[in-house]
Motif scaffolding. Structure first.
Motif, short mmCIF file in Angstrom:
data_model
loop_
_atom_site.label_atom_id
_atom_site.label_comp_id
_atom_site.label_asym_id
_atom_site.label_seq_id
_atom_site.Cartn_x
_atom_site.Cartn_y
_atom_site.Cartn_z
N LEU A 1 0.83 -1.21 0.00
CA LEU A 1 0.00 0.00 0.00
C LEU A 1 0.87 1.26 0.00
O LEU A 1 0.58 2.24 -0.69
CB LEU A 1 -0.92 0.01 1.23
N LEU A 2 1.95 1.22 0.79
CA LEU A 2 2.84 2.38 0.85
C LEU A 2 3.54 2.59 -0.47
O LEU A 2 3.85 3.72 -0.87
CB LEU A 2 3.90 2.19 1.94
N SER A 3 3.83 1.48 -1.17
CA SER A 3 4.64 1.59 -2.39
C SER A 3 3.83 2.05 -3.59
O SER A 3 4.38 2.63 -4.52
CB SER A 3 5.27 0.23 -2.71
N THR A 4 2.53 1.74 -3.61
CA THR A 4 1.74 1.88 -4.83
C THR A 4 1.97 3.21 -5.53
O THR A 4 2.42 3.24 -6.68
CB THR A 4 0.25 1.70 -4.52
N ASN A 5 1.73 4.31 -4.81
CA ASN A 5 1.89 5.60 -5.46
C ASN A 5 3.34 5.99 -5.62
O ASN A 5 3.74 6.58 -6.62
CB ASN A 5 1.17 6.67 -4.65
N TYR A 6 4.14 5.64 -4.62
CA TYR A 6 5.55 6.04 -4.62
C TYR A 6 6.27 5.48 -5.83
O TYR A 6 6.94 6.21 -6.57
CB TYR A 6 6.20 5.53 -3.33
N VAL A 7 6.08 4.19 -6.06
CA VAL A 7 6.82 3.56 -7.16
C VAL A 7 6.27 4.00 -8.51
O VAL A 7 7.02 4.28 -9.44
CB VAL A 7 6.77 2.02 -7.01
N ALA A 8 4.95 4.11 -8.62
CA ALA A 8 4.36 4.50 -9.89
C ALA A 8 4.72 5.93 -10.26
O ALA A 8 5.15 6.22 -11.37
CB ALA A 8 2.84 4.32 -9.82
N GLU A 9 4.59 6.83 -9.27
CA GLU A 9 4.83 8.24 -9.58
C GLU A 9 6.30 8.53 -9.73
O GLU A 9 6.70 9.46 -10.43
CB GLU A 9 4.23 9.12 -8.47
N GLY A 10 7.15 7.77 -9.05
CA GLY A 10 8.59 7.99 -9.17
C GLY A 10 9.16 7.43 -10.46
O GLY A 10 10.34 7.59 -10.73
N ASP A 11 8.30 6.76 -11.25
CA ASP A 11 8.74 6.19 -12.52
C ASP A 11 9.86 5.18 -12.33
O ASP A 11 10.84 5.18 -13.07
CB ASP A 11 9.16 7.32 -13.49
N TYR A 12 9.75 4.36 -11.28
CA TYR A 12 10.73 3.31 -11.08
C TYR A 12 10.21 2.03 -11.71
O TYR A 12 9.04 1.92 -12.02
CB TYR A 12 10.98 3.08 -9.58
N TRP A 13 11.11 1.02 -11.87
CA TRP A 13 10.65 -0.29 -12.37
C TRP A 13 9.62 -0.84 -11.41
O TRP A 13 9.83 -0.89 -10.22
CB TRP A 13 11.84 -1.26 -12.47
#
Lengths: 501, 548
Positions: free
Chosen positions: A103-115
């Motif tokens: 849940l914590l990662s969902t937006n972070y990873v998507a918005e940060g444009d990471y793999w």
């Protein structure tokens, strides 16, 4: 001779209790699914991976629940893999913690444009390692589980790959982790050499002889414990933690500080209670020193931190000290020490993940984890402020929040030992709680009473996934404290007695 | 005491004591969901909630059976954490009754008297949470529950000082929090040791029940002394006793007025109440052993607080140091360990809450009007504000201990008890009364007499609403000064039971009784119990005589 060889080679598959390994297999299947999705759909699969990962963790809860309802202890592979209440409680904790991390990662990873696909794939395999660790009662299984959970974590720590700090984080974590593994493996080889078996129960029999222990046993036990002291970031083996925590992506930091630390503790519990239980004259003094030093140094250094993530790293060192404390009197109080540490792990997971969720939410606006950037939060984000106060005061051990109950259990265990060393350790915990209170409360007051830096009071938009993560962690933190039987009426028992293969 | 737990709980269909704790807590939660649009609602809701608590407390006070004041009444018990023998047990006896009444009365008055300077929502929410915690401390009969409430209290006060305070508010709030937490950390070790060592000695299951642990008395003498010390440190910080009192002047000076009123009015009593209820009741032998030391510290506090108060330039700080001195009287009375001393100490707890609470309110109102608390900048306020000055005079004289006002009765009894038990310390402590008269009258003279210049000449007199708030304070000051018997006769059975408890557990303990002037035998105790009623009347007659 040839006939003999042929006979030995004739492989008989050990009986497999499919129900018992269902959680591991489910996770493995979903991990593979994430990878396959990435290969087949390429970029189109990206949007789905975080949902698949969260579904994976929730689905894996089903066999855990059915196993718990079944209530039978299951032993496989001659005692190397055990499913009992304790293992189920820890597995459930890893899955819930993993779910919150997703849940914590969902937006972070998507918005940060990471793999993204790889991220969740690695996360799932790391959680698989932890789930396996909860059942591991054999040196080799412990080691395999440890590597399975660690290697993906090394890579996750460097996920912000164009950021130097993130690279530093991953590299430090990797080097320290490998170093620790090497020491541990050396200790394990000594123990195997002494006991002639990798099964923890056999090792217990071999080391628990009357009289003073042999040098091989002493060195073996100490090296293995030290290896895990790295994992749980106990002083003086904590030096990787602050840099890694600060540089790694924040959701990964949350994962490392909670799940990875808990996995280290689970391994330690397995080893101490099943493997070395009769050798308390070796491990108790060592754990005592680690506990007292971790809480004192962790808290004192945390006082000086200006970055919240680094502060949480040092406070994590101190918290590891509290969790180690009951183990230093394990031979006197037995199950009470196990319950205390398990209780602390569960509560710590809830409150620390919650604190990181707030760091993530606030950083969405301020782009900073400096403690000063939290000032005046109450003015524009009262909900986040109340939630963060709950987590901070819970970490400080103020009733009626979960952290208080956890600390109470720890105190109870060390006092119940009725030994001088137990009481002294209790005083260490007491004094350290006061020191810790100072830095936790200072952040609390800053949020409530100070003005926002630069007068910037634009509200924070918190995405739904973070809100759910906060809701889960805050509800658990409060519930554990208000009605403690929720967290301590698990029938976790002393493993050494109930085992044997 | 223990046998009555079951009996009286059957009589009470409604868990009134739990309601006293839970109502303000729910009120605090309600505050959080109130819409921000109408800030005036916050104060009204807070007043209604604390008023409801006061109403329930009034009912409890009326229903309280004074003939069995030595037993816990309205007992309300539920299992909480069964595995460790922890229960939610609340109860009320003659010792806690008046402190609960004081708490219930002080909160609505404080809420009414002072407007939140900013962010009213959080302000009133913290105040209500504070009320829940304080009520819990006075009512809890389970060591675990007691400790939980004892700690809960810190958080709202920390934020009240830190967020709505003045000057070095963050420093003061943190100092308060860390000091108190330091004390209570040791108490936690003590609580656990009491529970587990008792379980180990008796072979019974672990229990945190206060009455059970007190009646069991299975601990070895030396162990009990150590554990008593761990409790005493926590309570000494809270009282505060010299030399751990230094948080108090900072906290009081920088706290908002409401914070000071509550802090002085009820929160300092958590320490003295704790010493009485948990220190003496659980560890009678250790209390007797350490009594001289505590009386000495109390006396030092009286003299030190009085001298320090004399030197203060800030009116609020002066009142804060006077609290250190007054609390000293409570401690020497309590640790005289005789009927007079204990009743006097207990009465003085209530009295100090009334008079110092009122003093802090008045000083707060002066600050609201003049925006300064420095005595040098004030002067001649009597001319523009005669009613204010008169009220201030009465409250101040009650604090000085003028016969006829409430402060006298408690101080007199406490000194009487202390004199019987520790003659020389009592004589030294008595000089504290003289110094108190000196610094308070001197302060009054500098603030209210003389020519009024500049802004001082413009000071607004007491308004009608402020006057209305002062009426209950003044009524209590006069009633308790002139006719304290209703209060005393509800306290004394509980106090006597406590002394009997000490005598039953400490072999060579002699109550140094002020009436007899000689040592009592245990056999005389039954007669003594009968004599109490006449004695209480004697004392009130004495007080009336003094007033006349």
């Amino acid at each position: 001779m040839l006939a003999l060889l042929a006979q030995e080679v004739d492989f008989v598959r050990p009986a497999i209790d499919w129900h018992a390994v269902a959680p591991e297999l489910t996770l493995l299947a979903f991990g593979a699914l994430v990878t396959v999705m990435d290969i087949v759909w390429l970029e189109r699969g990206r949007r789905l991976t975080s949902s698949v990962a969260s579904i994976a963790l929730l689905v894996t809860m089903i066999p855990i629940v059915t196993l718990a309802l079944d209530g039978e202890d299951r032993v496989m592979f001659g005692g190397a893999f055990v499913v009992d209440n304790y293992a189920l409680v820890m597995k459930a904790m890893f899955l819930v913690a993993g779910y919150v991390v997703v849940l914590l990662s969902t937006n972070y990873v998507a918005e940060g444009d990471y793999w993204e696909s790889e991220y969740y794939g690695l996360l799932l395999s790391s959680i698989l390692g932890m789930v396996l660790m909860a059942s591991a009662r054999d040196l080799i299984t412990v080691f395999v589980a440890l590597e399975l959970l660690s290697i993906p974590a090394y890579m996750l720590a460097t996920w912000r790959k164009r950021d130097l700090k993130s690279n530093e984080a991953g590299l430090k974590y990797y080097l320290m982790g490998v170093f620790a593994s090497a020491i541990m493996l050396y200790g394990m080889s000594l123990l195997y050499g002494g006991a002639g078996s990798t099964l923890l129960a056999d090792i217990n029999e071999a080391v628990s002889v009357d009289g003073s222990p042999s040098a091989i046993v002493v060195v073996g036990v100490i090296f293995v414990i030290i290896g895990f002291a790295f994992k749980v970031s106990a002083f003086p083996f904590h030096t990787w933690a602050p840099d890694t925590y600060e540089g790694a992506p924040t959701p990964v930091t949350a994962f490392l500080s909670v799940a990875s630390k808990a996995a280290g503790f689970v391994a330690l519990l397995n080893l101490l209670f099943v493997g070395f239980f009769g050798r308390d004259d070796v491990y108790e003094p060592l754990i005592w020193i680690l506990a007292a030093a971790s809480m004192t140094v962790g808290n004192l250094v945390a006082l000086r931190q200006t970055n919240l993530v680094r502060m949480l790293a040092y406070s994590g060192v101190a918290q590891a000290g509290y969790m180690l404390a009951p183990l230093a009197v394990a031979s006197d109080v037995g199950d009470a020490a196990l319950t205390a540490t398990v209780t602390y792990l569960l509560v710590y997971a809830a409150m620390n993940l919650g604190a990181f969720a707030i760091v993530l939410a606030v950083a969405r606006k301020t782009r900073s984890a400096e403690i000063d950037s939290f000032k005046g939060l109450f003015g524009y984000a009262p909900g986040l402020t109340i939630a963060m106060s709950v987590f901070l005061f819970s970490l400080a051990g103020i009733p009626p929040l979960g952290g208080w109950w956890a600390k109470f259990r720890v105190m109870e265990a060390v006092i119940e030992a009725e030994s001088a060393s137990g009481v002294v350790l209790g005083v260490f915990v007491a004094v350290n709680s006061v020191i810790a209170l100072y830095y936790y409360a200072r952040i609390g007051l800053g949020m409530w009473a100070e003005d926002a830096p630069n007068g910037d009071t634009t509200p924070i938009r918190v995405p739904a996934s973070l809100v759910s993560a906060l809701a889960i962690t805050a509800a658990l933190t409060i519930a554990f404290g208000v009605y403690p039987p929720l967290v301590s009426e698990f029938d976790v028992t002393l493993l050494a007695g109930g085992l044997g293969g | 005491m223990s046998s009555l737990l079951a009996a009286s709980s059957a009589d009470v269909p409604f868990p009134i004591l739990s309601a006293l704790v839970v109502t303000p807590f729910l009120g605090a939660l309600l505050m959080l969901v109130l819409p921000n649009g109408r800030p005036e609602y916050f104060k009204q809701v807070a007043f209604l909630v604390s008023g409801a608590v006061a109403g329930m407390t009034a009912w409890v006070m009326v229903e309280f059976d004074k003939h069995t004041a030595d037993e816990f009444q309205f007992v309300d018990s539920a299992e909480w954490i069964a595995g460790l023998g922890i229960s939610w047990t609340l109860g009320l006896d003659g010792i806690s009754l008046w402190l609960v009444v004081l708490t219930a009365a002080l909160f609505p008055l404080t809420i009414l008297a002072i407007e939140a300077e900013h962010t009213p929502k959080a302000y009133y929410a913290w105040l209500l949470l504070l009320e829940a915690g304080v009520m819990g401390v006075f009512l809890a009969l389970d060591l675990f529950a007691f400790f939980v409430f004892f700690e809960i209290v810190l958080v709202p006060m920390y934020f009240l000082i830190g967020q709505w305070g003045h000057g070095a508010r963050a420093y003061a709030a943190t100092k308060f929090f860390v000091y108190t937490m330091f004390g209570s950390a040791f108490m936690l070790v003590g609580i656990l040791a009491t529970a587990f060592l008792t379980a180990a000695e008796t072979g019974n299951a672990v229990s945190f029940d206060l009455v059970y642990l007190a009646e069991e008395q299975a601990l070895a003498t030396t162990t009990a002394r150590w554990i008593f010390l761990s409790f005493a440190v926590a309570f000494a910080v809270k009282v505060p006793l010299f030399p751990v009192h230094t948080w108090l002047p900072d906290a009081h000076t920088n706290a908002p007025t409401a914070g000071s009123v509550i802090l002085a009015g009820v929160m300092l009593k958590l320490g003295t109440y704790g010493l009485l209820r948990f220190g003496i009741y659980l560890f009678p032998e250790a209390s007797v052993y350490f009594a001289p030391a505590l009386v000495a510290l109390g006396t030092i506090g009286i003299i030190y607080g009085a001298i320090a108060a004399t030197m203060q330039k800030d009116l609020k700080r002066l009142v804060a140091y006077s609290s250190v001195a007054h609390l000293g009287f409570i401690v020497i009375g309590t640790f005289a360990l005789n009927t007079e001393g204990l009743s006097g100490g207990l009465l003085q707890m209530v009295n100090h809450g009334i008079s110092t609470g009122a003093l802090f309110l008045l000083v707060g109102w002066i600050y609201d009007r003049r925006h300064t608390r420095l005595i040098a900048e004030l002067g001649g306020l009597q001319k523009p504000a005669p009613v204010f000055a008169a009220v201030f005079m009465v409250v101040m004289l009650s604090s000085v201990g003028l016969p006829g006002l409430n402060g006298f009765v408690g101080e007199f009894l406490a000194l009487l008890g202390a004199f019987a038990a520790h003659r020389w310390w009592a004589i030294v402590a008595a000089t504290g009364v003289v110094i108190a008269a000196l610094y308070l009258l001197w302060a009054y003279q500098r603030v209210f007499h003389g020519p009024a210049e500049g802004d001082n000449a413009e000071m607004k007199d007491l308004t009608w609403s402020e006057g209305a708030i002062m009426v209950p304070f003044l009524a209590a000051i006069f009633v308790m000064g002139l006719y304290p018997a209703p209060v005393l006769e509800r306290m004394e059975p509980a106090v006597d039971a406590l002394i009997e408890h000490i005598e039953g557990n400490v072999e060579d303990f002699d109550e140094a009784d002020a009436d007899q002037g000689e040592d009592l035998d245990v056999d005389d105790l039954k007669d003594l119990g009968k004599k109490k009623d006449s004695k209480a009347t004697d004392e009130s007659a004495l007080v009336e005589g003094g007033a006349g």
